[in-house]
Design a protein around this motif. Structure first.
Motif, mmCIF file in Angstrom:
data_model
loop_
_atom_site.group_PDB
_atom_site.id
_atom_site.type_symbol
_atom_site.label_atom_id
_atom_site.label_comp_id
_atom_site.label_asym_id
_atom_site.label_seq_id
_atom_site.Cartn_x
_atom_site.Cartn_y
_atom_site.Cartn_z
ATOM 1 N N UNK A 1 12.622 -60.505 -79.334
ATOM 2 C CA UNK A 1 13.667 -60.769 -78.339
ATOM 3 C C UNK A 1 14.914 -59.895 -78.520
ATOM 4 N N UNK A 2 15.369 -59.782 -79.780
ATOM 5 C CA UNK A 2 16.617 -59.026 -79.993
ATOM 6 C C UNK A 2 16.434 -57.538 -79.695
ATOM 7 N N UNK A 3 15.226 -57.053 -79.912
ATOM 8 C CA UNK A 3 14.938 -55.647 -79.601
ATOM 9 C C UNK A 3 14.941 -55.445 -78.082
ATOM 10 N N UNK A 4 14.335 -56.402 -77.383
ATOM 11 C CA UNK A 4 14.327 -56.326 -75.915
ATOM 12 C C UNK A 4 15.756 -56.326 -75.384
ATOM 13 N N UNK A 5 16.597 -57.200 -75.969
ATOM 14 C CA UNK A 5 18.010 -57.261 -75.544
ATOM 15 C C UNK A 5 18.720 -55.922 -75.796
ATOM 16 N N UNK A 6 18.451 -55.343 -76.960
ATOM 17 C CA UNK A 6 19.083 -54.060 -77.315
ATOM 18 C C UNK A 6 18.696 -52.971 -76.328
ATOM 19 N N UNK A 7 17.391 -52.920 -75.993
ATOM 20 C CA UNK A 7 16.922 -51.846 -75.093
ATOM 21 C C UNK A 7 17.423 -52.077 -73.665
ATOM 22 N N UNK A 8 17.530 -53.338 -73.297
ATOM 23 C CA UNK A 8 18.062 -53.634 -71.969
ATOM 24 C C UNK A 8 19.539 -53.251 -71.903
ATOM 25 N N UNK A 9 20.268 -53.563 -72.956
ATOM 26 C CA UNK A 9 21.700 -53.223 -72.988
ATOM 27 C C UNK A 9 21.876 -51.698 -72.912
ATOM 28 N N UNK A 10 21.002 -51.014 -73.648
ATOM 29 C CA UNK A 10 21.061 -49.561 -73.661
ATOM 30 C C UNK A 10 20.763 -48.988 -72.262
ATOM 31 N N UNK A 11 19.826 -49.601 -71.556
ATOM 32 C CA UNK A 11 19.512 -49.154 -70.189
ATOM 33 C C UNK A 11 20.729 -49.369 -69.280
ATOM 34 N N UNK A 12 21.387 -50.494 -69.441
ATOM 35 C CA UNK A 12 22.588 -50.776 -68.631
ATOM 36 C C UNK A 12 23.706 -49.782 -68.966
ATOM 37 N N UNK A 13 23.914 -49.526 -70.257
ATOM 38 C CA UNK A 13 24.954 -48.571 -70.692
ATOM 39 C C UNK A 13 24.693 -47.196 -70.089
#
Ligand code: SF4
Length: 202
Positions: free
Chosen positions: A39-51
């Motif tokens: 889950x935390x990895x998915x959150x990180x990659x999603x945040x990175x996509x948004x950034x």
């Protein structure tokens, strides 16, 4: 012309966006990646996509749902039926589970494109040197046909180093395994690596 770009992650999208813009397209990002765990990895990659989208002023659509359970439901029968062979014996990007993973993501992208008035779509998966390129191409073409949209093909692997440099310049989070829990094990387990070396020697 707008083009829907399935983003497997931000770093892989850097070169694709640059190239598409150079070719006169206006890429719009689409993040649908139930293959990213935990889950935390998915959150990180999603945040990175948004950034990334914010930094380069790109419109982005996100399927904000962590899909571990659905991913396992779809892929585990293949992994399990081979009694571990899918994880152990196949080289990177040639796993039987990957076919399911590609098809799911590319199909959803084609469907989203059709439902949201995009005539054409592509994916940053075609930037990765680790994926089964020909198989993904076949799947994307068939998804395009199914939903009545066009698939834009380009071998983005040509910009591998340029994409890495761009992602570093933008200070994006760069992951070190493909995404699913199986790929994480393949990347970091020494036991698995030893077993593979033994198998591939024979
Ligand atoms: S290794 Fe990558 S492409 Fe293959 S199933 Fe896992 S996340 Fe999907």
């Amino acid at each position: 012309m707008k083009i829907l770009l399935h983003m497997c992650c931000a770093p892989c999208s850097c070169y694709c966006v640059k190239k598409l813009r150079e070719e006169g397209y206006e890429p719009v990002g689409y993040f649908f990646n139930p293959n990213i765990h935990p889950y935390q990895e998915w959150r990180k990659r999603l945040k990175s996509a948004r950034d990334f989208a914010e930094k380069i002023s790109m419109e982005l659509h996100v399927v904000n749902h962590y899909g571990l359970r659905e991913f396992l439901k779809k892929t585990f029968p293949v992994v399990e039926s081979l009694e571990g062979d899918d994880t152990v014996k196949n080289p990177d990007g040639r796993h039987n589970r990957c076919k399911i993973c590609y098809a799911w993501r590319l199909n959803e992208t084609a469907k989203f494109a059709a439902e949201n008035n995009f005539e054409i779509f592509t994916s940053s998966l075609f930037y990765s040197i680790h994926q089964n390129h020909e198989l993904m191409k076949k799947i994307a073409e068939s998804s395009a046909k199914q939903f009545g949209v066009k698939f834009f093909y380009e071998d983005f692997r040509a910009g591998w180093q340029e994409g890495i440099d761009l992602s570093l310049e933008l200070e994006l989070y760069r992951q070190n395994y493909c995404g699913c829990i199986f790929s994480e094990e393949e990347r970091f387990s020494n036991d698995l690596k030893k077993l593979r070396r033994k198998i591939f020697k024979n």
